[in-house]
Design a protein around this motif. Structure first.
Motif, PDB file in Angstrom:
ATOM      1  N   THR A  74       0.805  -1.212   0.000  1.00 22.09           N
ATOM      2  CA  THR A  74       0.000   0.000   0.000  1.00 22.09           C
ATOM      3  C   THR A  74       0.841   1.267   0.000  1.00 22.09           C
ATOM      4  N   PHE A  75       1.928   1.266   0.759  1.00 25.45           N
ATOM      5  CA  PHE A  75       2.767   2.459   0.893  1.00 25.45           C
ATOM      6  C   PHE A  75       4.045   2.254   0.094  1.00 25.45           C
ATOM      7  N   GLN A  76       4.138   2.951  -1.031  1.00 31.41           N
ATOM      8  CA  GLN A  76       5.274   2.763  -1.928  1.00 31.41           C
ATOM      9  C   GLN A  76       6.576   3.225  -1.292  1.00 31.41           C
ATOM     10  N   GLU A  77       7.643   2.612  -1.749  1.00 28.55           N
ATOM     11  CA  GLU A  77       8.968   2.818  -1.183  1.00 28.55           C
ATOM     12  C   GLU A  77       9.397   4.284  -1.194  1.00 28.55           C
ATOM     13  N   LEU A  78       9.139   4.987  -2.280  1.00 21.92           N
ATOM     14  CA  LEU A  78       9.590   6.373  -2.371  1.00 21.92           C
ATOM     15  C   LEU A  78       8.553   7.371  -1.873  1.00 21.92           C
ATOM     16  N   SER A  79       7.291   6.978  -1.830  1.00 19.21           N
ATOM     17  CA  SER A  79       6.247   7.902  -1.381  1.00 19.21           C
ATOM     18  C   SER A  79       6.245   8.049   0.134  1.00 19.21           C
ATOM     19  N   VAL A  80       6.217   6.933   0.832  1.00 20.03           N
ATOM     20  CA  VAL A  80       6.196   6.939   2.296  1.00 20.03           C
ATOM     21  C   VAL A  80       7.218   5.907   2.779  1.00 20.03           C
ATOM     22  N   PRO A  81       8.512   6.217   2.689  1.00 22.64           N
ATOM     23  CA  PRO A  81       9.537   5.200   2.959  1.00 22.64           C
ATOM     24  C   PRO A  81       9.526   4.642   4.383  1.00 22.64           C
ATOM     25  N   SER A  82       9.236   5.479   5.374  1.00 21.54           N
ATOM     26  CA  SER A  82       9.278   4.962   6.749  1.00 21.54           C
ATOM     27  C   SER A  82       8.173   3.935   6.992  1.00 21.54           C
ATOM     28  N   VAL A  83       6.981   4.195   6.498  1.00 23.48           N
ATOM     29  CA  VAL A  83       5.872   3.247   6.668  1.00 23.48           C
ATOM     30  C   VAL A  83       6.150   1.978   5.860  1.00 23.48           C
ATOM     31  N   HIS A  84       6.666   2.153   4.650  1.00 22.55           N
ATOM     32  CA  HIS A  84       7.019   1.011   3.807  1.00 22.55           C
ATOM     33  C   HIS A  84       8.054   0.127   4.509  1.00 22.55           C
ATOM     34  N   ASP A  85       9.074   0.756   5.080  1.00 23.32           N
ATOM     35  CA  ASP A  85      10.128   0.003   5.764  1.00 23.32           C
ATOM     36  C   ASP A  85       9.615  -0.701   7.018  1.00 23.32           C
ATOM     37  N   ILE A  86       8.739  -0.045   7.755  1.00 18.10           N
ATOM     38  CA  ILE A  86       8.142  -0.692   8.937  1.00 18.10           C
ATOM     39  C   ILE A  86       7.320  -1.902   8.511  1.00 18.10           C
ATOM     40  N   GLY A  87       6.552  -1.756   7.423  1.00 16.56           N
ATOM     41  CA  GLY A  87       5.782  -2.890   6.899  1.00 16.56           C
ATOM     42  C   GLY A  87       6.674  -4.044   6.491  1.00 16.56           C
ATOM     43  N   ALA A  88       7.798  -3.724   5.840  1.00 11.64           N
ATOM     44  CA  ALA A  88       8.745  -4.772   5.430  1.00 11.64           C
ATOM     45  C   ALA A  88       9.367  -5.450   6.642  1.00 11.64           C
ATOM     46  N   LEU A  89       9.717  -4.665   7.646  1.00 15.55           N
ATOM     47  CA  LEU A  89      10.283  -5.230   8.873  1.00 15.55           C
ATOM     48  C   LEU A  89       9.285  -6.157   9.556  1.00 15.55           C
ATOM     49  N   VAL A  90       8.033  -5.728   9.634  1.00 22.07           N
ATOM     50  CA  VAL A  90       6.987  -6.563  10.239  1.00 22.07           C
ATOM     51  C   VAL A  90       6.788  -7.836   9.420  1.00 22.07           C
ATOM     52  N   ALA A  91       6.745  -7.695   8.085  1.00 28.59           N
ATOM     53  CA  ALA A  91       6.527  -8.864   7.223  1.00 28.59           C
ATOM     54  C   ALA A  91       7.662  -9.874   7.365  1.00 28.59           C
ATOM     55  N   PHE A  92       8.899  -9.401   7.222  1.00 27.49           N
ATOM     56  CA  PHE A  92      10.034 -10.325   7.283  1.00 27.49           C
ATOM     57  C   PHE A  92      10.262 -10.856   8.692  1.00 27.49           C
ATOM     58  N   GLY A  93      10.195  -9.983   9.681  1.00 23.78           N
ATOM     59  CA  GLY A  93      10.406 -10.414  11.068  1.00 23.78           C
ATOM     60  C   GLY A  93       9.366 -11.413  11.526  1.00 23.78           C
ATOM     61  N   SER A  94       8.109 -11.113  11.248  1.00 23.72           N
ATOM     62  CA  SER A  94       7.028 -12.042  11.619  1.00 23.72           C
ATOM     63  C   SER A  94       7.148 -13.343  10.849  1.00 23.72           C
ATOM     64  N   GLY A  95       7.565 -13.243   9.593  1.00 22.34           N
ATOM     65  CA  GLY A  95       7.740 -14.456   8.789  1.00 22.34           C
ATOM     66  C   GLY A  95       8.784 -15.384   9.376  1.00 22.34           C
ATOM     67  N   VAL A  96       9.894 -14.813   9.834  1.00 25.37           N
ATOM     68  CA  VAL A  96      10.953 -15.623  10.443  1.00 25.37           C
ATOM     69  C   VAL A  96      10.448 -16.285  11.724  1.00 25.37           C
ATOM     70  N   VAL A  97       9.746 -15.525  12.550  1.00 21.73           N
ATOM     71  CA  VAL A  97       9.215 -16.088  13.807  1.00 21.73           C
ATOM     72  C   VAL A  97       8.174 -17.161  13.500  1.00 21.73           C
ATOM     73  N   TYR A  98       7.295 -16.901  12.526  1.00 26.98           N
ATOM     74  CA  TYR A  98       6.262 -17.877  12.162  1.00 26.98           C
ATOM     75  C   TYR A  98       6.891 -19.190  11.679  1.00 26.98           C
ATOM     76  N   ILE A  99       7.882 -19.078  10.798  1.00 21.26           N
ATOM     77  CA  ILE A  99       8.540 -20.285  10.277  1.00 21.26           C
ATOM     78  C   ILE A  99       9.191 -21.072  11.414  1.00 21.26           C
ATOM     79  N   THR A 100       9.829 -20.361  12.336  1.00 20.91           N
ATOM     80  CA  THR A 100      10.478 -21.029  13.459  1.00 20.91           C
ATOM     81  C   THR A 100       9.458 -21.727  14.350  1.00 20.91           C
ATOM     82  N   LEU A 101       8.361 -21.048  14.667  1.00 22.56           N
ATOM     83  CA  LEU A 101       7.319 -21.662  15.499  1.00 22.56           C
ATOM     84  C   LEU A 101       6.706 -22.883  14.815  1.00 22.56           C
ATOM     85  N   GLN A 102       6.477 -22.785  13.515  1.00 21.60           N
ATOM     86  CA  GLN A 102       5.914 -23.930  12.800  1.00 21.60           C
ATOM     87  C   GLN A 102       6.892 -25.094  12.755  1.00 21.60           C
TER      88      GLN A 102
END
Length: 155
Positions: A74-102
């Motif tokens: 939803t939030f493009q990299e150059l339009s709203v970089p901080s929100v985009h980066d937070i979304g990426a951090l949440v996506a990747f970080g949660s993904g790593v934790v989810y994979i580990t828990l599974q």
């Protein structure tokens, strides 16, 4: 955080296709995670190999990752970089934790519901994801990106 990947969806019309496909992927992720949650709950009724709260926690972490994907789309990299980066951090970080828990849940369900081979593969993917997450954090914090188009001679 995902600058190389997100570069492909920075300008129209690619940005529309990128956002749409990321959202479709997030939706499919939600469906897959919910089915996995239900499967573990059903298997757990007879075997009691994992606490139900652990399975629910894993589902919530996975859903958080899918929400992060939606934020990235939803939030493009150059339009709203901080929100985009937070979304990426949440996506990747949660993904790593989810994979580990599974992976842990899979080991707890052995040998009745999984083979050790499948568990080892899941854990290998989990370890690789954890290892890859660390340099992503380190190097992403050092990138300051303000534009996509570069002219010859620019650093």
């Amino acid at each position: 955080f995902s600058s190389c990947f997100s570069d492909t969806g920075t300008k129209p019309p690619e940005s529309g296709i990128f956002g749409f496909m990321i959202n479709i992927s997030a939706l499919l992720g939600v469906i897959t995670m919910y089915i996995r949650y239900l499967l573990v709950e059903k298997q757990n009724e007879s075997s009691h190999f994992v606490r139900s709260s652990c399975n629910m926690f894993s589902l919530c972490i996975g859903l958080m990752g899918c929400i992060g994907m939606g934020i990235v789309a939803t939030f493009q990299e150059l339009s709203v970089p901080s929100v985009h980066d937070i979304g990426a951090l949440v996506a990747f970080g949660s993904g790593v934790v989810y994979i580990t828990l599974q992976s842990i849940i899979s080991y707890k369900s052995c040998p009745q519901w999984n083979t050790y081979f499948v568990c080892h593969i899941r854990m290998a993917i989990s370890v690789i994801s954890c290892i890859a997450f660390i340099p992503m954090l380190v190097f992403a914090s050092q990138i300051s990106m303000t534009k996509i188009d570069w002219t010859p001679g620019e650093k």
